[in-house]
Design a protein around this motif. Sequence first.
Motif, PDB file in Angstrom:
ATOM      1  N   LEU A  53       0.828  -1.204   0.000  1.00 26.61           N
ATOM      2  CA  LEU A  53       0.000   0.000   0.000  1.00 26.61           C
ATOM      3  C   LEU A  53       0.862   1.253   0.000  1.00 26.61           C
ATOM      4  O   LEU A  53       0.582   2.207  -0.736  1.00 26.61           O
ATOM      5  CB  LEU A  53      -0.929  -0.009   1.219  1.00 26.61           C
ATOM      6  N   GLU A  54       1.922   1.251   0.791  1.00 30.87           N
ATOM      7  CA  GLU A  54       2.785   2.430   0.838  1.00 30.87           C
ATOM      8  C   GLU A  54       3.559   2.612  -0.470  1.00 30.87           C
ATOM      9  O   GLU A  54       3.788   3.742  -0.908  1.00 30.87           O
ATOM     10  CB  GLU A  54       3.758   2.335   2.015  1.00 30.87           C
ATOM     11  N   THR A  55       3.934   1.505  -1.100  1.00 32.64           N
ATOM     12  CA  THR A  55       4.581   1.607  -2.416  1.00 32.64           C
ATOM     13  C   THR A  55       3.624   2.249  -3.407  1.00 32.64           C
ATOM     14  O   THR A  55       4.010   3.137  -4.185  1.00 32.64           O
ATOM     15  CB  THR A  55       5.001   0.219  -2.921  1.00 32.64           C
ATOM     16  N   ALA A  56       2.373   1.818  -3.392  1.00 35.51           N
ATOM     17  CA  ALA A  56       1.366   2.409  -4.268  1.00 35.51           C
ATOM     18  C   ALA A  56       1.196   3.893  -3.967  1.00 35.51           C
ATOM     19  O   ALA A  56       1.107   4.723  -4.888  1.00 35.51           O
ATOM     20  CB  ALA A  56       0.039   1.679  -4.105  1.00 35.51           C
ATOM     21  N   ARG A  57       1.164   4.230  -2.700  1.00 34.80           N
ATOM     22  CA  ARG A  57       0.999   5.637  -2.312  1.00 34.80           C
ATOM     23  C   ARG A  57       2.147   6.491  -2.848  1.00 34.80           C
ATOM     24  O   ARG A  57       1.928   7.571  -3.418  1.00 34.80           O
ATOM     25  CB  ARG A  57       0.910   5.765  -0.799  1.00 34.80           C
ATOM     26  N   GLN A  58       3.369   6.009  -2.676  1.00 30.46           N
ATOM     27  CA  GLN A  58       4.514   6.827  -3.087  1.00 30.46           C
ATOM     28  C   GLN A  58       4.659   6.898  -4.601  1.00 30.46           C
ATOM     29  O   GLN A  58       5.041   7.945  -5.145  1.00 30.46           O
ATOM     30  CB  GLN A  58       5.791   6.306  -2.434  1.00 30.46           C
ATOM     31  N   LEU A  59       4.350   5.819  -5.308  1.00 27.79           N
ATOM     32  CA  LEU A  59       4.376   5.876  -6.767  1.00 27.79           C
ATOM     33  C   LEU A  59       3.256   6.774  -7.280  1.00 27.79           C
ATOM     34  O   LEU A  59       3.440   7.543  -8.231  1.00 27.79           O
ATOM     35  CB  LEU A  59       4.254   4.474  -7.355  1.00 27.79           C
ATOM     36  N   GLY A  60       2.093   6.687  -6.647  1.00 23.57           N
ATOM     37  CA  GLY A  60       0.982   7.543  -7.027  1.00 23.57           C
ATOM     38  C   GLY A  60       1.296   9.013  -6.795  1.00 23.57           C
ATOM     39  O   GLY A  60       0.934   9.876  -7.606  1.00 23.57           O
ATOM     40  N   ALA A  61       1.984   9.302  -5.704  1.00 18.15           N
ATOM     41  CA  ALA A  61       2.365  10.686  -5.409  1.00 18.15           C
ATOM     42  C   ALA A  61       3.353  11.232  -6.422  1.00 18.15           C
ATOM     43  O   ALA A  61       3.500  12.454  -6.556  1.00 18.15           O
ATOM     44  CB  ALA A  61       2.954  10.768  -4.005  1.00 18.15           C
ATOM     45  N   ARG A  62       4.027  10.334  -7.142  1.00 23.24           N
ATOM     46  CA  ARG A  62       4.974  10.747  -8.175  1.00 23.24           C
ATOM     47  C   ARG A  62       4.335  10.723  -9.563  1.00 23.24           C
ATOM     48  O   ARG A  62       5.030  10.758 -10.570  1.00 23.24           O
ATOM     49  CB  ARG A  62       6.214   9.861  -8.125  1.00 23.24           C
ATOM     50  N   GLY A  63       3.019  10.638  -9.593  1.00 22.33           N
ATOM     51  CA  GLY A  63       2.302  10.783 -10.841  1.00 22.33           C
ATOM     52  C   GLY A  63       1.887   9.510 -11.536  1.00 22.33           C
ATOM     53  O   GLY A  63       1.269   9.554 -12.610  1.00 22.33           O
ATOM     54  N   ALA A  64       2.177   8.352 -10.957  1.00 20.06           N
ATOM     55  CA  ALA A  64       1.795   7.091 -11.595  1.00 20.06           C
ATOM     56  C   ALA A  64       0.327   6.767 -11.329  1.00 20.06           C
ATOM     57  O   ALA A  64      -0.226   7.126 -10.282  1.00 20.06           O
ATOM     58  CB  ALA A  64       2.668   5.953 -11.079  1.00 20.06           C
TER      59      ALA A  64
END
Length: 249
Positions: free
Chosen positions: A25-36
């Motif tokens: 979940l945190e990986t998804a959050r951080q990738l999402g925060a970078r525009g993914a």
Amino acid sequence: MTDHSQARHEGRIALITGANKGLGLETARQLGARGATVLLGARDLRRGKPAADALAAEGLDAHPLLLDVTDPACVADAAAWIDERYGRLDILVNNAGITGAFSGPPSAATAGQLRKVYETNVFGVLTVTNAMLPLLRRSPAGRIVNVSSTVGSLTLNADFTSEFAGYNLVTYQSSKTALNALTIAYAKELRDTPIKVNAANPGFTATDMNNHRGHQTVEEGVVTAVRLALLGPDGPTGTSQDDTGTVPW
């Protein structure tokens, strides 16, 4: 035939397995925060959907995806859904993993106990990666990140003076060693393509897997996986890394 016009989606498309909690979940959050655009793979949508909804509430482009890595039909359906909706995949983070209930010496382990852990940690990674490879090949810079563990390092475990000398969890540790071997094998196969394949070692992170005994936060634990998922064209492939650098195989 799939219309791949949606493959022109401007941002990266990232799939993270086991993403309804913890490191995933945190990986998804951080990738999402970078525009993914982040696809949260979960074997139970009753858990995956609230996780994706929480990220969407933070303003991220997040979507739940039914994905049981131990079920080839479910994996095939997930790949077909990604193909239909996006036409490609840019990032695959093979995060789903289990420790298994066995913690005794190798001489007390059974093949069934070993097989149960391998179904998720090894065979599941193979199944998902093979299903997603056609989509990753359509990416201008595909990235595969296998979430491993330093306890799977043969070099570190063979050193009886190292901090790992006291660890002998044969089911979990050997599954991560096997995962490392898969990482090398895929990197060799794909070395003449834009796809890079690496293993990320989170460190001892507080998650449900260890009853939150880890000394790192999930934010700290995903640093390496996120970095490897976003590698530039000059980045490495076929490596095992943590937040300090290369981890020996």
